[in-house]
Design an enzyme around this catalytic site. Structure first.
Site, PDB file in Angstrom:
ATOM      1  N   GLU A   1       0.841  -1.208   0.000  1.00 59.52           N
ATOM      2  CA  GLU A   1       0.000   0.000   0.000  1.00 59.52           C
ATOM      3  C   GLU A   1       0.880   1.265   0.000  1.00 59.52           C
ATOM      4  O   GLU A   1       1.885   1.334   0.702  1.00 59.52           O
ATOM      5  CB  GLU A   1      -0.879  -0.014   1.263  1.00 59.52           C
ATOM      6  CG  GLU A   1      -1.840   1.162   1.363  1.00 59.52           C
ATOM      7  CD  GLU A   1      -2.682   1.140   2.640  1.00 59.52           C
ATOM      8  OE1 GLU A   1      -2.325   0.416   3.592  1.00 59.52           O
ATOM      9  OE2 GLU A   1      -3.700   1.854   2.671  1.00 59.52           O
TER      10      GLU A   1
ATOM     11  N   LYS B   1      -9.293   2.475  -2.383  1.00 59.74           N
ATOM     12  CA  LYS B   1      -9.567   1.853  -1.078  1.00 59.74           C
ATOM     13  C   LYS B   1     -10.929   2.326  -0.549  1.00 59.74           C
ATOM     14  O   LYS B   1     -11.197   3.526  -0.516  1.00 59.74           O
ATOM     15  CB  LYS B   1      -8.446   2.239  -0.111  1.00 59.74           C
ATOM     16  CG  LYS B   1      -8.519   1.604   1.265  1.00 59.74           C
ATOM     17  CD  LYS B   1      -7.316   2.071   2.098  1.00 59.74           C
ATOM     18  CE  LYS B   1      -7.237   1.434   3.455  1.00 59.74           C
ATOM     19  NZ  LYS B   1      -6.056   1.915   4.212  1.00 59.74           N
TER      20      LYS B   1
ATOM     21  N   CYS C   1      -5.490  -3.136   2.538  1.00 64.25           N
ATOM     22  CA  CYS C   1      -5.197  -3.066   3.983  1.00 64.25           C
ATOM     23  C   CYS C   1      -6.440  -3.177   4.873  1.00 64.25           C
ATOM     24  O   CYS C   1      -7.007  -4.246   5.028  1.00 64.25           O
ATOM     25  CB  CYS C   1      -4.383  -1.801   4.259  1.00 64.25           C
ATOM     26  SG  CYS C   1      -3.408  -1.943   5.778  1.00 64.25           S
TER      27      CYS C   1
END
Ligand SMILES: NC(=O)CCC(=O)C(=O)O
Length: 264
Positions: free
Chosen positions: A41, A110, A144
């Protein structure tokens, strides 16, 4: 299928240094015969420096050009972790997927921002799942903190993904959560999970490494340590069919029961 996970200490705020680090390591993975390399990330700037807004990549142009050139020159598929993309004055935590010819296959913003770290104050969230094909293999990626949302990952499995990628900047002291959640997502969805974390530090964060390749039975096929490393493993997709025929959770699930009447 041979996959290399590029676990490295991202230099906070220094895009060119990080491009160099990624280039060297992806070239090394390609020379070692990997079909695919996976980045963590925010591999361009780290998670994230105080001046992230000014440093952000306008429309992700620099990262896309870099990844596309690298993929084509190394003839390797790239799961481009994520980078800081600026779009219409807002920042997004964006992943690019690039095939071995250098074509952009998909992108993902995300969706679950890490509110314990204030990510939602700096970034805007995405609003769609990232499912895609590389070759004829259905795959998906999340980022994540998305990993904590089992219902989000289940959607990727229901959409047919056989491999889930999880680029991350996951810090200590939650190494056990990282390992357990990645294994749980692989077991419950009976697919491969390929999870790539960074190492090193950014501000108070100390990223815990331990990038992993996990099979659909929950076995860890490859795992890194705390530090800089290329973690490589081979996956055989044919095991998915065998495992799903032994314990067929997709046949046995009861979606008609999975709602709360009048409650959330
Ligand atoms: N970068 C992140 O989203 C951090 C997530 C995390 O540390 C956690 O879920 O715990």
């Amino acid at each position: 299928m041979k996959i290399s996970l590029i676990q490295f200490p991202i230099v906070p705020g220094d895009r060119l240094a990080n491009f160099d680090q990624v280039r060297r390591r992806v070239q090394q993975a390609a020379r070692a015969g990997s079909d695919m390399a996976v980045l963590p990330e925010l591999w361009d700037l780290s998670f994230y420096p105080p001046d992230v807004y000014d440093l952000a990549d306008e429309e992700g142009r620099q990262a896309q050009a870099f990844l596309q050139d690298l993929a084509a020159s190394c003839h390797i598929q790239l799961i481009g972790g994520s980078i800081v993309r600026r779009h219409d004055g807002c920042l997004y935590n964006t992943t690019y997927i690039v095939d071995e010819e250098g074509n952009r296959v998909s992108s993902y913003d995300k969706c679950h921002l890490f509110t314990p770290g204030g990510e939602e104050k700096v970034f805007a969230p995405g609003d769609h799942l990232n499912t895609f094909f590389l070759g004829d293999i259905p795959m998906a990626s999340i980022t994540c903190y998305d990993l904590r949302f089992g219902e989000w990952v289940r959607m990727a499995a229901l959409a047919g993904a056989q491999i889930l990628f999880v680029p991350a900047a996951w810090p200590h002291p939650r190494l056990a959560h990282w390992q357990i959640l990645n294994r749980a997502r692989a077991i419950e969805n009976q697919f491969f999970v390929v999870a790539v974390n960074s190492c090193g530090t950014c501000g108070d964060y100390r990223f815990c490494g331990h990038s992993m390749i996990i099979d659909p039975w929950g076995e860890v096929l490859a795992q890194g340590g705390d530090g800089e490393e290329i973690v490589t493993g081979e996956i055989d997709l044919s095991v998915i069919k065998d495992i799903r025929s032994r314990i067929n959770v997709f046949r046995d699930r009861r979606p008609e029961l999975y709602h709360l009447e009048g409650k959330r």
